[in-house]
Design a protein around this motif. Structure first.
Motif, mmCIF file in Angstrom:
data_model
loop_
_atom_site.group_PDB
_atom_site.id
_atom_site.type_symbol
_atom_site.label_atom_id
_atom_site.label_comp_id
_atom_site.label_asym_id
_atom_site.label_seq_id
_atom_site.Cartn_x
_atom_site.Cartn_y
_atom_site.Cartn_z
ATOM 1 N N SER A 251 4.372 -8.348 -0.987
ATOM 2 C CA SER A 251 4.032 -7.226 -1.762
ATOM 3 C C SER A 251 3.155 -6.643 -1.171
ATOM 4 O O SER A 251 2.266 -7.315 -0.607
ATOM 5 N N HIS A 253 0.061 -4.211 -1.525
ATOM 6 C CA HIS A 253 -0.591 -3.359 -2.889
ATOM 7 C C HIS A 253 -1.004 -1.870 -2.378
ATOM 8 O O HIS A 253 -0.904 -0.443 -3.733
ATOM 9 N N GLU A 254 -0.975 -1.065 -1.562
ATOM 10 C CA GLU A 254 -0.393 0.315 -1.027
ATOM 11 C C GLU A 254 0.042 1.333 0.168
ATOM 12 O O GLU A 254 -0.608 0.221 0.805
ATOM 13 N N PRO A 356 1.864 0.930 -4.843
ATOM 14 C CA PRO A 356 2.896 -0.514 -4.740
ATOM 15 C C PRO A 356 4.082 -0.018 -4.387
ATOM 16 O O PRO A 356 4.553 0.150 -4.638
#
Length: 436
Positions: A251, A253-254, A356
């Motif tokens: 994953s 975040h940005e 994300p």
């Protein structure tokens, strides 16, 4: 009319980074093998020198012990000393530039210092010309065992020893001590000793050549596979794939995602041949690939005439939006130049979104590194709901770019699956003015 420049390199050539022609690869392999064999010879020559020195000491000690006459002892010691000095000189030369340049000559010198030199010394000192076949065979077997390379040198050393003895025999014409049958039998043993040594060295060297070639081909194949892997996946993901067999998913975040679509390309497909169509598309996407590499952007995939890329993963950097913005503007410029060079009128529609995502590798046989999440969907919608020839960005991306880039508010638009969204058009870099 469609005009194409000289054809680009094929995708396969790009993946394996200009594979060398077969003849050049073979030449390089031969050169590498000879260099390896050269180093091997120098090491083994030093080893052989040490063994011969030790063997010489034992043989000298034996003759000193068995010879009852002081004069005979001194003569045996003289011959042994001369041979040992000769071997020692060869050993010293192995460690010099002369030895490095002429290992073949040292090889022959070591052999003849035992076979020819001993035979000549015995003939001069004792007036004895009995063939020292046992000593010759020991020397030939020693060299074949310790240095099983360059079978021609082994053959030359053997023939040289025989010629030396025949010359001495012709000059001195001695009376031999044993009947002729004895010498025929000894000569037969010597012949097969020499033949077996040469054949074994030849076969060993052929085997080593094949092993070296196979190892080089394996190394080249591994390098090409590595390059192929790095062209399909980001370097970090490629390393993870090689080291683990579990599912790879991360994953972020940005990040900033870009979708691009070549307007009019689908329509063109009905008017030109498939080969020309694919070549045009390949040339355009190759330009985009070069831009992605230049701006530190990861290409994710192509879907038909659509191009997807992302910045900020797998290695995060906080200027991801800037990298994508610069790439998008350069994509417009690259397509304009392509149109001029190829007499085309393509326009590109680009959509950008920031947020994300989840990234990972999927598939069983044909792996693919892909992205999922609302950010990906939004970037796709920014492209599909955009304007031909323009770069449309979402509100989040706008917030990251507004201080450094010229952006024009497009206003609220109805986005499929998202409802109304505020969007902006990226026009250029503030430092450079409008780049379109």
């Amino acid at each position: 009319m469609i005009h194409l420049n000289q054809p680009n390199k094929t995708q396969l050539d790009a993946l394996i980074n200009h594979r060398q022609p077969d003849w050049q690869q073979q030449h390089n392999q031969e050169k590498s093998y000879k260099e390896q064999r050269h180093r091997f010879m120098l090491k083994r020559l030093r080893l052989q020198t040490l063994i011969m020195l030790l063997a010489g000491v034992t043989i000298i000690a034996y003759f000193l012990w068995t010879n009852p006459y002081p004069e005979g002892k001194m003569q045996a010691l003289k011959i042994g000393f001369i041979v040992e000095i000769f071997i020692l000189i060869c050993g010293i030369l192995c460690k010099t530039s002369i030895g490095y340049r002429f290992p073949d000559l040292i090889f022959l010198s070591l052999c003849w210092s035992v076979t020819c030199a001993v035979q000549i010394d015995i003939a001069l000192i004792f007036n004895n010309l009995e063939p020292r076949i046992g000593l010759w065979s020991l020397m030939f077997l020693t060299q074949a065992t310790i240095m099983p390379v360059l079978w021609r040198m082994h053959l030359i050393s053997q023939v040289g020893t025989i010629i030396c003895y025949l010359l001495l025999f012709t000059i001195y014409r001695p009376i031999l001590e044993y009947p002729i049958n004895f010498y025929i039998e000894q000569g037969l043993y010597l012949f097969w000793t020499c033949a077996i040594c040469v054949i074994s060295v030849f076969l060993y060297e052929q085997l080593k050549k094949q092993e070296f070639k196979a190892s080089k081909e394996l190394e080249i194949a591994q390098q090409q596979s590595e390059k192929l892997l790095l062209n399909i996946f980001p370097e970090v993901i490629a390393e993870q794939l090689k080291q683990q067999h579990t599912t790879i998913a991360n994953s972020f975040h940005e990040v900033t995602v870009l979708f691009a679509d070549i307007v009019g390309f689908t329509e063109l497909s009905s008017r030109i041949s498939p080969a020309i169509l694919v070549e045009l598309l390949n040339k355009i996407f190759c330009l985009f690939d070069e831009l992605a590499e230049r701006h530190g952007v990861e290409k994710i995939k192509t879907i038909g005439d659509a191009y997807m890329a992302v910045a900020g993963l797998p290695n995060y950097h906080d200027d991801h939006a800037i990298a994508i913005a610069n790439m998008a503007l350069d994509m417009q410029n690259a397509l304009t130049q392509f149109n001029q060079s190829n007499n085309q009128y393509f326009r590109i529609r680009i959509g950008i979104s920031t947020g994300p995502v989840v990234a990972g590798v999927i598939g069983l046989k044909k792996f693919a590194y892909d992205l999922w999440g609302d950010t990906v969907n939004t970037a796709s919608r920014m492209e599909s709901h955009g304007i031909a020839g323009s770069i449309q960005v979402c509100q989040t991306t706008y917030a990251l770019l507004q201080d450094k880039y010229l952006l024009e508010e497009r206003g609220m638009i109805q986005v499929k699956g998202k409802g109304e969204m505020m969007t902006y058009l990226l026009k250029g870099n503030r430092g450079e003015g409008n780049r379109q």
